[in-house]
Design an enzyme around this catalytic site. Structure first.
Site, mmCIF file in Angstrom:
data_model
loop_
_atom_site.group_PDB
_atom_site.id
_atom_site.type_symbol
_atom_site.label_atom_id
_atom_site.label_comp_id
_atom_site.label_asym_id
_atom_site.label_seq_id
_atom_site.Cartn_x
_atom_site.Cartn_y
_atom_site.Cartn_z
ATOM 1 N N ASN A 9 -71.394 27.693 33.856
ATOM 2 C CA ASN A 9 -70.054 27.019 33.004
ATOM 3 C C ASN A 9 -70.748 26.933 31.696
ATOM 4 O OD1 ASN A 9 -68.058 25.644 31.855
ATOM 5 N ND2 ASN A 9 -68.088 24.004 32.720
ATOM 6 N N LYS A 11 -69.409 26.214 29.036
ATOM 7 C CA LYS A 11 -68.610 25.347 28.028
ATOM 8 C C LYS A 11 -68.504 26.177 26.779
ATOM 9 C CE LYS A 11 -70.090 21.547 30.785
ATOM 10 N NZ LYS A 11 -70.321 20.327 31.160
ATOM 11 N N HIS A 94 -61.386 21.055 34.800
ATOM 12 C CA HIS A 94 -62.676 20.528 34.601
ATOM 13 C C HIS A 94 -62.325 19.241 33.939
ATOM 14 C CE1 HIS A 94 -66.566 19.468 32.577
ATOM 15 N NE2 HIS A 94 -67.200 20.600 33.517
ATOM 16 N N GLU A 162 -67.501 17.587 41.160
ATOM 17 C CA GLU A 162 -68.344 17.019 39.932
ATOM 18 C C GLU A 162 -68.102 15.617 39.667
ATOM 19 O OE1 GLU A 162 -69.414 21.034 37.716
ATOM 20 O OE2 GLU A 162 -67.807 20.150 36.762
ATOM 21 N N GLY A 168 -74.064 16.512 32.565
ATOM 22 C CA GLY A 168 -74.734 16.604 31.261
ATOM 23 C C GLY A 168 -75.370 15.175 30.861
HETATM 24 P P1 PGA Z 1 -73.988 20.072 33.786
HETATM 25 O O1 PGA Z 1 -72.445 20.202 33.760
HETATM 26 O O2 PGA Z 1 -74.715 20.896 34.406
HETATM 27 O O3 PGA Z 1 -74.641 20.214 32.195
HETATM 28 O O4 PGA Z 1 -73.993 18.443 34.182
HETATM 29 C C1 PGA Z 1 -71.861 20.954 34.832
HETATM 30 C C2 PGA Z 1 -70.542 20.874 34.512
HETATM 31 O O5 PGA Z 1 -69.751 20.368 33.532
HETATM 32 O O6 PGA Z 1 -69.613 21.840 35.055
#
Ligand code: PGA
Length: 245
Positions: A9, A11, A94, A162, A168
């Site tokens: 992802n 983003k 999400h 998640e 993050g």
């Molecule tokens: P991350 O994000 O791996 O940066 O924690 C995961 C996501 O939001 O799909």
């Protein structure tokens, strides 16, 4: 047993030129791993460039889709547009969409329905915030969110658990946390879809990296990962893919 899904992802990162360089670099370094499917969820504007440059066997998708079929919805992108360029997946619900765009479970379900009506597999995201986990209510909360988000949605779906506190932040849920929720989600899917549930993959997402993916995806009820930060550098993607060998 379905293939493990390593879903990236991006983003809101990478211009189309950067997407092209990333895909070209991946092409030079990627070796498919048996039983593992790699898929890139990119910004919609990057998808046409990706289609042209991804290595064979790597699929792609979008990070959101309109809940409507077509028409006067300025700024939106429809599932039929994504299907037309060959997208296989679309992420829906999400936590960043739920938080910043106030998406409800009912809207997430409509988006997932639109995706399926156009031949895409929705990756339906669910997960609790820290206060819910601290109260010990994370399983009940997440299952209720999933039930609402899957209302009227068929079995051709992927679920991504998640926990919002792990996205993050560098805080990863333990592999046992991921397994606990994975098992609970698989039970709910079996209730809702019967025999068809056996093919549904439940992913874990939240600070997944090359050095923790094998442990997490080694759990029996975790069928892959949805990866944000570590999806941006090809070296990390190769590291995660190879760790699943
Ligand atoms: P991350 O994000 O791996 O940066 O924690 C995961 C996501 O939001 O799909």
């Amino acid at each position: 047993m379905p293939n493990t899904l390593l879903a990236l992802n991006w983003k809101m990162n990478k211009t189309p030129s950067e997407a092209r360089s990333w895909a070209e670099e991946l092409k030079g370094k990627y070796a498919p791993v048996d039983g593992v499917e790699l898929a890139v969820m990119a910004p919609a504007l990057d998808l046409s460039t990706l289609v042209a440059n991804l290595p064979a066997g790597v699929s792609f998708g979008a990070q959101d889709v309109s809940e409507h079929e077509a028409g006067a919805y300025t700024g939106e992108i429809s599932a039929s547009m994504l299907g037309d360029i060959g997208a296989a997946y679309v992420v829906v619900g999400h936590s960043e969409r739920r938080d910043y765009h106030h998406e409800t479970d009912a809207q997430v379900a409509k988006k997932a329905q639109q995706a399926q009506a156009n031949g895409l597999v929705p990756i339906v995201c669910v997960g609790e915030k820290l206060d819910v986990r601290e109260k010990g209510e994370h399983v009940a909360y997440t299952l209720a969110q999933l039930k609402g988000s899957l209302s009227g949605v068929g079995a051709a779906v992927v679920v991504a658990y998640e926990p919002v506190w792990a996205i993050g932040t560098g805080k990863t849920a333990t592999a046992d946390d991921a397994e606990e929720m994975g098992a609970a989600i698989h039970d709910l899917l079996a209730e809702q879809y019967g025999d068809k549930a056996a093919d549904i993959r439940v992913l874990y997402g939240g600070s997944v990296k090359p050095d923790n993916i094998a442990l997490i995806c080694g759990k029996p009820h975790v069928n892959g990962a949805l990866v944000g930060g570590a999806s941006l550098k090809v070296a990390d993607v190769i590291g995660m893919n190879d760790a699943l060998k």
